[in-house]
Design a protein around this motif. Structure first.
Motif, PDB file in Angstrom:
ATOM      1  N   ASP A 150       1.986   7.496  -9.778  1.00 29.14           N
ATOM      2  CA  ASP A 150       1.337   6.258 -10.215  1.00 29.14           C
ATOM      3  C   ASP A 150       1.895   5.753 -11.545  1.00 29.14           C
ATOM      4  O   ASP A 150       1.890   4.538 -11.804  1.00 29.14           O
ATOM      5  CB  ASP A 150      -0.179   6.460 -10.310  1.00 29.14           C
ATOM      6  N   TYR A 151       2.373   6.663 -12.403  1.00 27.16           N
ATOM      7  CA  TYR A 151       3.106   6.224 -13.599  1.00 27.16           C
ATOM      8  C   TYR A 151       4.299   5.372 -13.150  1.00 27.16           C
ATOM      9  O   TYR A 151       4.538   4.282 -13.697  1.00 27.16           O
ATOM     10  CB  TYR A 151       3.579   7.439 -14.401  1.00 27.16           C
ATOM     11  N   CYS A 152       5.050   5.873 -12.174  1.00 29.04           N
ATOM     12  CA  CYS A 152       6.211   5.121 -11.675  1.00 29.04           C
ATOM     13  C   CYS A 152       5.783   3.820 -11.032  1.00 29.04           C
ATOM     14  O   CYS A 152       6.453   2.789 -11.178  1.00 29.04           O
ATOM     15  CB  CYS A 152       6.992   5.965 -10.673  1.00 29.04           C
ATOM     16  N   ARG A 153       4.670   3.858 -10.318  1.00 29.77           N
ATOM     17  CA  ARG A 153       4.153   2.632  -9.703  1.00 29.77           C
ATOM     18  C   ARG A 153       3.924   1.561 -10.762  1.00 29.77           C
ATOM     19  O   ARG A 153       4.242   0.387 -10.539  1.00 29.77           O
ATOM     20  CB  ARG A 153       2.840   2.927  -8.977  1.00 29.77           C
ATOM     21  N   TYR A 154       3.377   1.948 -11.913  1.00 30.45           N
ATOM     22  CA  TYR A 154       3.097   0.947 -12.943  1.00 30.45           C
ATOM     23  C   TYR A 154       4.384   0.471 -13.633  1.00 30.45           C
ATOM     24  O   TYR A 154       4.633  -0.729 -13.734  1.00 30.45           O
ATOM     25  CB  TYR A 154       2.125   1.483 -13.995  1.00 30.45           C
ATOM     26  N   ILE A 155       5.204   1.399 -14.097  1.00 28.88           N
ATOM     27  CA  ILE A 155       6.401   1.019 -14.861  1.00 28.88           C
ATOM     28  C   ILE A 155       7.425   0.301 -13.991  1.00 28.88           C
ATOM     29  O   ILE A 155       8.064  -0.660 -14.428  1.00 28.88           O
ATOM     30  CB  ILE A 155       7.035   2.258 -15.529  1.00 28.88           C
ATOM     31  N   TYR A 156       7.590   0.736 -12.745  1.00 28.44           N
ATOM     32  CA  TYR A 156       8.648   0.187 -11.895  1.00 28.44           C
ATOM     33  C   TYR A 156       8.110  -0.759 -10.818  1.00 28.44           C
ATOM     34  O   TYR A 156       8.834  -1.086  -9.873  1.00 28.44           O
ATOM     35  CB  TYR A 156       9.442   1.331 -11.257  1.00 28.44           C
ATOM     36  N   ALA A 157       6.887  -1.220 -10.987  1.00 31.36           N
ATOM     37  CA  ALA A 157       6.317  -2.157 -10.017  1.00 31.36           C
ATOM     38  C   ALA A 157       7.285  -3.314  -9.777  1.00 31.36           C
ATOM     39  O   ALA A 157       7.861  -3.864 -10.715  1.00 31.36           O
ATOM     40  CB  ALA A 157       4.986  -2.696 -10.537  1.00 31.36           C
ATOM     41  N   CYS A 158       7.480  -3.657  -8.521  1.00 32.35           N
ATOM     42  CA  CYS A 158       8.517  -4.631  -8.202  1.00 32.35           C
ATOM     43  C   CYS A 158       8.195  -5.999  -8.797  1.00 32.35           C
ATOM     44  O   CYS A 158       7.032  -6.380  -8.955  1.00 32.35           O
ATOM     45  CB  CYS A 158       8.740  -4.723  -6.697  1.00 32.35           C
ATOM     46  N   LYS A 159       9.259  -6.689  -9.147  1.00 32.73           N
ATOM     47  CA  LYS A 159       9.177  -8.024  -9.758  1.00 32.73           C
ATOM     48  C   LYS A 159       8.242  -8.027 -10.963  1.00 32.73           C
ATOM     49  O   LYS A 159       7.434  -8.938 -11.148  1.00 32.73           O
ATOM     50  CB  LYS A 159       8.765  -9.067  -8.722  1.00 32.73           C
ATOM     51  N   ASP A 160       8.369  -6.973 -11.790  1.00 35.21           N
ATOM     52  CA  ASP A 160       7.598  -6.861 -13.027  1.00 35.21           C
ATOM     53  C   ASP A 160       6.100  -7.008 -12.798  1.00 35.21           C
ATOM     54  O   ASP A 160       5.392  -7.609 -13.589  1.00 35.21           O
ATOM     55  CB  ASP A 160       8.087  -7.905 -14.042  1.00 35.21           C
ATOM     56  N   GLY A 161       5.624  -6.440 -11.681  1.00 29.76           N
ATOM     57  CA  GLY A 161       4.188  -6.435 -11.435  1.00 29.76           C
ATOM     58  C   GLY A 161       3.649  -7.670 -10.754  1.00 29.76           C
ATOM     59  O   GLY A 161       2.434  -7.880 -10.737  1.00 29.76           O
ATOM     60  N   LYS A 162       4.505  -8.467 -10.164  1.00 29.13           N
ATOM     61  CA  LYS A 162       4.053  -9.697  -9.504  1.00 29.13           C
ATOM     62  C   LYS A 162       2.933  -9.407  -8.510  1.00 29.13           C
ATOM     63  O   LYS A 162       1.947 -10.145  -8.440  1.00 29.13           O
ATOM     64  CB  LYS A 162       5.225 -10.355  -8.781  1.00 29.13           C
ATOM     65  N   TYR A 163       3.088  -8.346  -7.732  1.00 30.44           N
ATOM     66  CA  TYR A 163       2.062  -7.964  -6.764  1.00 30.44           C
ATOM     67  C   TYR A 163       1.101  -6.940  -7.372  1.00 30.44           C
ATOM     68  O   TYR A 163      -0.116  -7.066  -7.260  1.00 30.44           O
ATOM     69  CB  TYR A 163       2.717  -7.367  -5.511  1.00 30.44           C
ATOM     70  N   ASN A 164       1.656  -5.932  -8.005  1.00 32.99           N
ATOM     71  CA  ASN A 164       0.865  -4.793  -8.484  1.00 32.99           C
ATOM     72  C   ASN A 164      -0.267  -5.197  -9.412  1.00 32.99           C
ATOM     73  O   ASN A 164      -1.411  -4.746  -9.263  1.00 32.99           O
ATOM     74  CB  ASN A 164       1.789  -3.813  -9.204  1.00 32.99           C
ATOM     75  N   ASP A 165       0.018  -6.045 -10.392  1.00 32.53           N
ATOM     76  CA  ASP A 165      -0.968  -6.322 -11.428  1.00 32.53           C
ATOM     77  C   ASP A 165      -2.112  -7.216 -10.953  1.00 32.53           C
ATOM     78  O   ASP A 165      -3.106  -7.371 -11.655  1.00 32.53           O
ATOM     79  CB  ASP A 165      -0.282  -6.950 -12.652  1.00 32.53           C
ATOM     80  N   GLN A 166      -1.967  -7.760  -9.756  1.00 30.49           N
ATOM     81  CA  GLN A 166      -3.063  -8.546  -9.191  1.00 30.49           C
ATOM     82  C   GLN A 166      -4.143  -7.656  -8.578  1.00 30.49           C
ATOM     83  O   GLN A 166      -5.306  -8.054  -8.500  1.00 30.49           O
ATOM     84  CB  GLN A 166      -2.547  -9.485  -8.104  1.00 30.49           C
ATOM     85  N   VAL A 167      -3.746  -6.454  -8.132  1.00 33.45           N
ATOM     86  CA  VAL A 167      -4.674  -5.669  -7.310  1.00 33.45           C
ATOM     87  C   VAL A 167      -4.880  -4.232  -7.768  1.00 33.45           C
ATOM     88  O   VAL A 167      -5.723  -3.535  -7.220  1.00 33.45           O
ATOM     89  CB  VAL A 167      -4.195  -5.643  -5.836  1.00 33.45           C
ATOM     90  N   TRP A 168      -4.152  -3.771  -8.774  1.00 25.31           N
ATOM     91  CA  TRP A 168      -4.214  -2.344  -9.143  1.00 25.31           C
ATOM     92  C   TRP A 168      -4.323  -2.206 -10.653  1.00 25.31           C
ATOM     93  O   TRP A 168      -3.554  -2.796 -11.397  1.00 25.31           O
ATOM     94  CB  TRP A 168      -2.958  -1.630  -8.648  1.00 25.31           C
ATOM     95  N   ASN A 169      -5.279  -1.408 -11.080  1.00 29.04           N
ATOM     96  CA  ASN A 169      -5.534  -1.245 -12.510  1.00 29.04           C
ATOM     97  C   ASN A 169      -5.306   0.198 -12.935  1.00 29.04           C
ATOM     98  O   ASN A 169      -5.711   1.127 -12.225  1.00 29.04           O
ATOM     99  CB  ASN A 169      -6.983  -1.644 -12.826  1.00 29.04           C
ATOM    100  N   LEU A 170      -4.659   0.405 -14.063  1.00 26.40           N
ATOM    101  CA  LEU A 170      -4.617   1.731 -14.665  1.00 26.40           C
ATOM    102  C   LEU A 170      -6.040   2.109 -15.057  1.00 26.40           C
ATOM    103  O   LEU A 170      -6.699   1.359 -15.779  1.00 26.40           O
ATOM    104  CB  LEU A 170      -3.731   1.723 -15.927  1.00 26.40           C
ATOM    105  N   GLU A 171      -6.512   3.239 -14.577  1.00 23.49           N
ATOM    106  CA  GLU A 171      -7.852   3.669 -14.977  1.00 23.49           C
ATOM    107  C   GLU A 171      -7.904   3.791 -16.496  1.00 23.49           C
ATOM    108  O   GLU A 171      -6.939   4.196 -17.143  1.00 23.49           O
ATOM    109  CB  GLU A 171      -8.189   4.996 -14.308  1.00 23.49           C
ATOM    110  N   ASP A 172      -9.036   3.412 -17.073  1.00 16.92           N
ATOM    111  CA  ASP A 172      -9.117   3.410 -18.530  1.00 16.92           C
ATOM    112  C   ASP A 172     -10.322   4.210 -19.009  1.00 16.92           C
ATOM    113  O   ASP A 172     -11.193   4.588 -18.231  1.00 16.92           O
ATOM    114  CB  ASP A 172      -9.172   1.974 -19.072  1.00 16.92           C
ATOM    115  N   THR A 173     -10.366   4.458 -20.305  1.00 18.80           N
ATOM    116  CA  THR A 173     -11.389   5.340 -20.860  1.00 18.80           C
ATOM    117  C   THR A 173     -12.738   4.653 -21.018  1.00 18.80           C
ATOM    118  O   THR A 173     -13.738   5.321 -21.284  1.00 18.80           O
ATOM    119  CB  THR A 173     -10.950   5.878 -22.233  1.00 18.80           C
ATOM    120  N   TYR A 174     -12.775   3.346 -20.849  1.00 20.52           N
ATOM    121  CA  TYR A 174     -14.041   2.625 -21.012  1.00 20.52           C
ATOM    122  C   TYR A 174     -14.797   2.536 -19.678  1.00 20.52           C
ATOM    123  O   TYR A 174     -15.954   2.925 -19.574  1.00 20.52           O
ATOM    124  CB  TYR A 174     -13.786   1.227 -21.564  1.00 20.52           C
TER     125      TYR A 174
END
Length: 319
Positions: free
Chosen positions: A169-193
């Motif tokens: 999942d680290y790779c999924r975030y850093i290397y998400a295709c097209k700089d996250g064009k698809y990834n950042d719409q639907v997938w969130n890095l879990e956070d401490t809050y």
């Protein structure tokens, strides 16, 4: 860090269980490509593509025989383009060290066990027929391609089995295709809050790996590449990590005098630990905006990490 190379093997087969309709991301490819070649195949359900990137020959077979007519040509094109954008970068930084395969088959099937979205082993990725539904979440494939570069991590030599999925999942975030064009719409890095229960230890934390890379990047240190080597080499048992492995990984960084517990606490106390990593209404995510503000060159965290990460092709060019 000079670490010995391990012979190929497949100790762990990665099985991904995603909720259909989960998250997606967009940075220009750093690869210089000669052009993807479509090679004629036995049927319309088996497509074969080749390309050479930085002197390495890659080939991709997409097999839809078992779900004929259910995967659109548009989906096939994105899968193809994602592979040739993402996998050469993963291979250059990680996969070459593990002698990972460069001839990959992605098959869409209808008979994976219930709740399993994909299964990866060796040079094969099998995806459920509805793998691309609900988004679609193309960067699930980036996660699976990262498993191929691992080429058989053994949980006995990891601090925790969770490292297998956290790295993917680290790779999924850093290397998400097209700089996250698809990834950042639907997938969130879990956070401490919002995800305190899942972020209560480094064993499963993807965001911690991203933060660690961000905090230690330099022209002569790639801590995640070093982490990858240790996870691959099987020189240290699980119990060795707190007092032997993490101090070795922190050597030469700002954390050289800290224990892993102290570094984890610094992560928990950082703003980074709770930045929103999803884009909303076409606006870049908070984590992208904030890291660009803090960058002297006004570049995002993905660009920063890629620009300072290990490159096998560059190392080879110096020989």
């Amino acid at each position: 860090m000079k670490l010995k190379k391990l012979s190929r093997g497949l100790a762990i087969v990665a099985v991904s269980t995603f909720v259909i309709g989960a998250p997606v991301s967009n940075a220009p490819s750093l690869m210089t490509k000669s052009g993807i070649h479509n090679v004629s195949a036995a049927s319309s359900d088996i497509r074969y593509y080749t390309d050479t990137v930085k002197g390495v020959d890659y080939s991709l077979t997409i097999n839809t025989e078992k779900v004929s007519g259910r995967i659109s040509d548009e989906h096939i094109k994105v899968v193809r383009d994602l592979f040739f954008e993402v996998y050469p970068q993963l291979y250059d930084r990680f996969g070459a060290y593990r002698d990972a395969p460069t001839d990959i088959t992605i098959s869409f099937v209808a008979d994976l066990p219930e709740g399993v979205a994909a299964s990866t082993g060796g040079d094969q990725i099998e995806c459920a027929s509805d793998f691309l539904s609900g988004g679609p979440d193309y960067d699930r494939l980036t996660h699976e391609l990262a498993h191929i570069t691992q080429n058989g991590w053994d949980g006995n030599y990891l601090q925790d089995d969770g490292f297998v999925e956290a790295f993917a999942d680290y790779c999924r975030y850093i290397y998400a295709c097209k700089d996250g064009k698809y990834n950042d719409q639907v997938w969130n890095l879990e956070d401490t809050y919002y995800d305190r229960k899942k972020e209560n230890g480094l064993e499963h934390s993807v965001r911690f790996l991203v933060w660690l890379d961000y905090e230690t990047h330099s022209s002569n240190k790639d801590i995640i590449r070093d982490y990858f080597e240790v996870c691959s080499d099987r020189d240290y048992k699980s119990a060795d990590w707190p007092k032997k492995v993490w101090p070795m990984l922190f050597k030469g960084t700002k954390f050289k005098d800290d224990s892993i517990g102290e570094v984890w606490q610094k992560y928990l106390d950082s703003d980074f630990s709770h930045y929103d990593s999803m884009s909303h209404e076409g606006r870049p995510s908070e984590i992208i905006r904030e890291t660009k503000k803090q960058s002297p060159d006004n570049i995002s965290i993905r660009e920063l990490i890629k620009n300072h990460s290990f490159s096998q092709s560059y190392e080879d060019s110096l020989k």
